[in-house]
Design a protein around this motif. Structure first.
Motif, short mmCIF file in Angstrom:
data_model
loop_
_atom_site.label_atom_id
_atom_site.label_comp_id
_atom_site.label_asym_id
_atom_site.label_seq_id
_atom_site.Cartn_x
_atom_site.Cartn_y
_atom_site.Cartn_z
N GLN A 201 38.11 34.38 51.32
CA GLN A 201 36.68 34.08 51.37
C GLN A 201 35.95 34.40 50.06
O GLN A 201 34.78 34.02 49.90
CB GLN A 201 36.01 34.86 52.52
N ASP A 202 36.62 35.06 49.13
CA ASP A 202 35.97 35.45 47.86
C ASP A 202 35.94 34.24 46.92
O ASP A 202 36.71 34.12 45.97
CB ASP A 202 36.73 36.62 47.23
N ARG A 203 35.03 33.33 47.19
CA ARG A 203 34.94 32.08 46.44
C ARG A 203 34.71 32.31 44.95
O ARG A 203 35.31 31.64 44.10
CB ARG A 203 33.81 31.24 47.03
N THR A 204 33.87 33.28 44.61
CA THR A 204 33.54 33.56 43.21
C THR A 204 34.78 33.95 42.41
O THR A 204 34.97 33.51 41.27
CB THR A 204 32.48 34.67 43.12
N LYS A 205 35.64 34.76 43.00
CA LYS A 205 36.86 35.20 42.32
C LYS A 205 37.71 34.01 41.89
O LYS A 205 38.16 33.93 40.73
CB LYS A 205 37.67 36.11 43.25
N TYR A 206 37.94 33.07 42.79
CA TYR A 206 38.82 31.94 42.50
C TYR A 206 38.18 30.99 41.49
O TYR A 206 38.87 30.49 40.58
CB TYR A 206 39.16 31.20 43.80
N LEU A 207 36.89 30.74 41.63
CA LEU A 207 36.22 29.83 40.70
C LEU A 207 36.19 30.40 39.29
O LEU A 207 36.48 29.70 38.30
CB LEU A 207 34.79 29.55 41.18
N GLN A 208 35.83 31.68 39.15
CA GLN A 208 35.74 32.28 37.82
C GLN A 208 37.10 32.38 37.15
O GLN A 208 37.21 32.20 35.93
CB GLN A 208 35.08 33.66 37.92
N PHE A 209 38.14 32.68 37.93
CA PHE A 209 39.48 32.79 37.34
C PHE A 209 39.94 31.46 36.76
O PHE A 209 40.46 31.40 35.64
CB PHE A 209 40.47 33.28 38.40
N VAL A 210 39.73 30.38 37.51
CA VAL A 210 40.11 29.06 37.00
C VAL A 210 39.29 28.70 35.77
O VAL A 210 39.81 28.12 34.81
CB VAL A 210 39.95 27.99 38.11
N CYS A 211 38.01 29.05 35.77
CA CYS A 211 37.16 28.73 34.62
C CYS A 211 37.63 29.48 33.38
O CYS A 211 37.63 28.93 32.28
CB CYS A 211 35.71 29.09 34.95
N ARG A 212 38.02 30.74 33.54
CA ARG A 212 38.44 31.54 32.38
C ARG A 212 39.82 31.15 31.87
O ARG A 212 40.05 31.07 30.67
CB ARG A 212 38.44 33.03 32.76
N HIS A 213 40.76 30.93 32.79
CA HIS A 213 42.16 30.82 32.39
C HIS A 213 42.76 29.42 32.60
O HIS A 213 43.91 29.20 32.22
CB HIS A 213 43.00 31.83 33.18
N ARG A 214 41.99 28.52 33.23
CA ARG A 214 42.52 27.18 33.52
C ARG A 214 43.83 27.27 34.29
O ARG A 214 44.78 26.50 34.07
CB ARG A 214 42.70 26.36 32.24
N SER A 215 43.86 28.23 35.18
CA SER A 215 45.02 28.47 36.03
C SER A 215 44.52 29.15 37.30
O SER A 215 43.61 29.98 37.23
CB SER A 215 46.03 29.37 35.31
#
Length: 554
Positions: A201-215
């Motif tokens: 449910q931690d939507r922010t965690k997944y979105l920010q990680f992809v934005c930073r690392h493209r993974s």
């Protein structure tokens, strides 16, 4: 009354699922792309590491069970050597040696609690095994998690199959729950302590990680399970880094026993075979046109006949999943040692492990080739040399993979042989192998052609230098005459003359080598009888006045 109430869900008397998660290992301890024995990085941690190596069954002969024997003889000899290694002969000489597979197990996790959604009560599963399978000489590890429970409704079992083996959400529902993921998953210790929980449910965690690392990142409970391995881009400390190599849904095996498996509908079997959302039995998960060849493509019915209670075991396979359905009261199906339950946990688990290992390894080779090409800069000598070294390493590793790990057949036993073929056909490993093999051969052909081109360039340079030197050699050595007699001069004058001749000679050779490609064009024009002398010397003047602007090839 609702449709679900009118058609109550069948009860799964014994539900067992094994998740297989292939991962790519990343070496962070040096410049080499991979190391041969990643498991040694866990061994050096000693008792502080939650993963400890599992001893195989080939220890004390008095403890060797019939189940181990049946598992061993299922496979062909070369597969036996791959899975189990080979002992020494009477002279004490080892043949194949130890198996290239090392298995590490985590024993602190006893149960798994799953809350599928906010309206469904928790399901408690016993965790039978949580293992890491390492493979010598390849940057691949496969996580295998086996869990089971008794007497759960088929609808919940379908939801567990559909949702539990997801590493991260694909989207989020309006209420914030991870799409197509369980509401919550918890790892429990033997005393009931919660060791880790999911955070879909931690939507922010997944979105920010992809934005930073493209993974993408993964859920917290999977991160905990793999420690001290750490995700490649994460901030966590880890002795080994890993990243995903396939789809975020883990491949799985499932075993389901029913009182009356013949009562299951075509829709039930389609949902189990294709691992779709749960649904009522009298509906199909997809259109009739999509499932027109369902039985031919996804079912193995050698021991299945709806009209015969003695033939009540059905195998379902779509590549991503391998499911066995049968009758709970039938000893042939339910016996944990000699029945299909024992074969599911051992023989068929190994069949699936081999198939998914093959696919993950081939995808790894493809990844290596892409990385090697992306780093190549033909204008940079160091880049070209690094590219050649990397391609040679990939070729050598692929050759070892082909002869150590790759095989089309695993067993002469009809059932194991047929199911392995069915599984690999769905995974398309033969096609992927041909594609990777062709790509490696193309790289090899490039290296060969580049080597021949370099040799040709060297021959051209030597030819030009030799041609220019031939003129001076003939002019000064005709009939052995010396044009200048300096034999009677002092030694210092001879040395001065020697240096005076040596310096322009060196400059001439350097100039000839530098202009060898252009001068070779003049020599070629000079030998062309179709050109007049004016055109021939025009080529020479162009060489002397306007040097070619070109990219020097390495």
């Amino acid at each position: 009354m609702s449709e679900a109430a009118q058609n109550p869900s069948p009860i799964v008397r014994h539900f067992r699922q094994i998740l297989l998660w292939p991962l790519q290992l990343m070496n962070i301890h040096g410049q080499e792309p991979h190391i041969s024995k990643y498991w040694e990085l866990l061994e050096v941690l000693g008792d502080t590491c939650p993963w400890q190596e599992v001893d195989d069954e080939f220890g004390d002969p008095d403890d060797f069970q019939e189940r181990h024997y049946k598992e061993f003889i299922t496979f062909l000899p070369y597969v036996q050597r791959f899975l189990y290694g080979e002992g020494a002969n009477q002279a004490g000489q080892a043949g194949y040696g130890k198996s290239p597979i090392r298995v590490f197990r985590r024993r602190d996790i006893a149960r798994m609690r799953v809350i599928l959604d906010e309206k469904t009560p928790p399901l408690l599963f016993q965790v039978a095994h949580a293992d890491l399978h390492f493979f010598y000489d390849l940057d691949i590890v496969i996580l295998a998690v086996e869990f089971f429970a008794n007497d759960i409704p088929l609808l919940l079992a379908e939801d567990v199959l559909f949702k539990v083996g997801r590493t991260y959400p694909g989207f989020w529902e309006a209420n914030g729950q991870g799409g197509q993921c369980p509401y919550r998953v918890e790892w429990l210790a033997a005393n009931g302590e919660i060791l880790a929980a999911s955070d879909y449910q931690d939507r922010t965690k997944y979105l920010q990680f992809v934005c930073r690392h493209r993974s993408p990142t993964i859920s917290a409970h999977w991160e905990f399970l793999l420690q001290p391995l750490a995700l490649y881009h994460s901030d966590q400390e880890g002795v080994i880094r890993y990243r995903q190599i396939e789809y975020h849904r883990m491949p799985l095996l499932a075993y389901l026993s029913f009182n009356e498996p013949q009562a299951l509908t075509r829709g039930d079997f389609a949902r189990l075979a294709l691992i779709t959302k749960a649904g009522v039995s009298n509906t199909l998960p997809y259109s009739e046109a999509e499932l027109v060849n369902f039985e031919r493509d996804y079912c193995y019915d050698k021991f299945w006949d709806p009209a015969n209670d003695e033939l009540s075991s059905r195998y379902l396979c779509c590549g991503h999943s391998f499911v066995i359905v049968g009758k709970a009261s039938q000893r042939f199906f339910a016996d944990p040692n000699t029945g299909l339950l024992g074969q599911f946990r051992h023989q068929y688990f190994l069949v699936n492990l081999i198939a998914h290992f093959h696919k993950a390894s081939l995808m790894l080779f493809s990844e290596w080739l892409v990385i090697a090409i992306s780093r190549l800069d033909i204008r940079d000598m160091d880049s070209v040399k690094a590219f050649k070294r990397e391609i040679r390493r990939i070729m050598e590793t692929f050759l070892r993979f082909t002869h150590r790990y790759w095989f089309h057949e695993v067993s002469n036993q009809a059932q194991a042989r047929d199911l392995f073929r069915m599984l690999t056909n769905h995974l398309e490993t033969d096609r992927i192998y041909q594609d990777v093999s062709a790509a490696v051969k193309e790289m090899n052909a490039y290296l060969d052609s580049d080597g021949l081109r370099r040799q040709a360039n060297t021959v051209i340079r030597l030819t030009v230098v030799t041609t220019l030197g031939l003129i001076a050699t003939v002019a000064t050595g005709f009939l052995g005459m010396n044009i200048f007699d300096e034999a009677g001069n002092p030694i210092w004058l001879k040395g001065l003359i020697f240096v005076g001749v040596l310096a322009p000679s060196i400059l001439l050779v350097i100039y000839a080598v530098t202009k060898s490609k252009s001068l070779s064009d003049f020599l070629e024009a000079l030998s062309d009888e179709r050109l007049g002398w004016r055109e021939k010397f025009a080529v020479l003047f162009r060489v002397l006045r306007k040097p070619r602007q070109r990219i020097e090839r390495i």
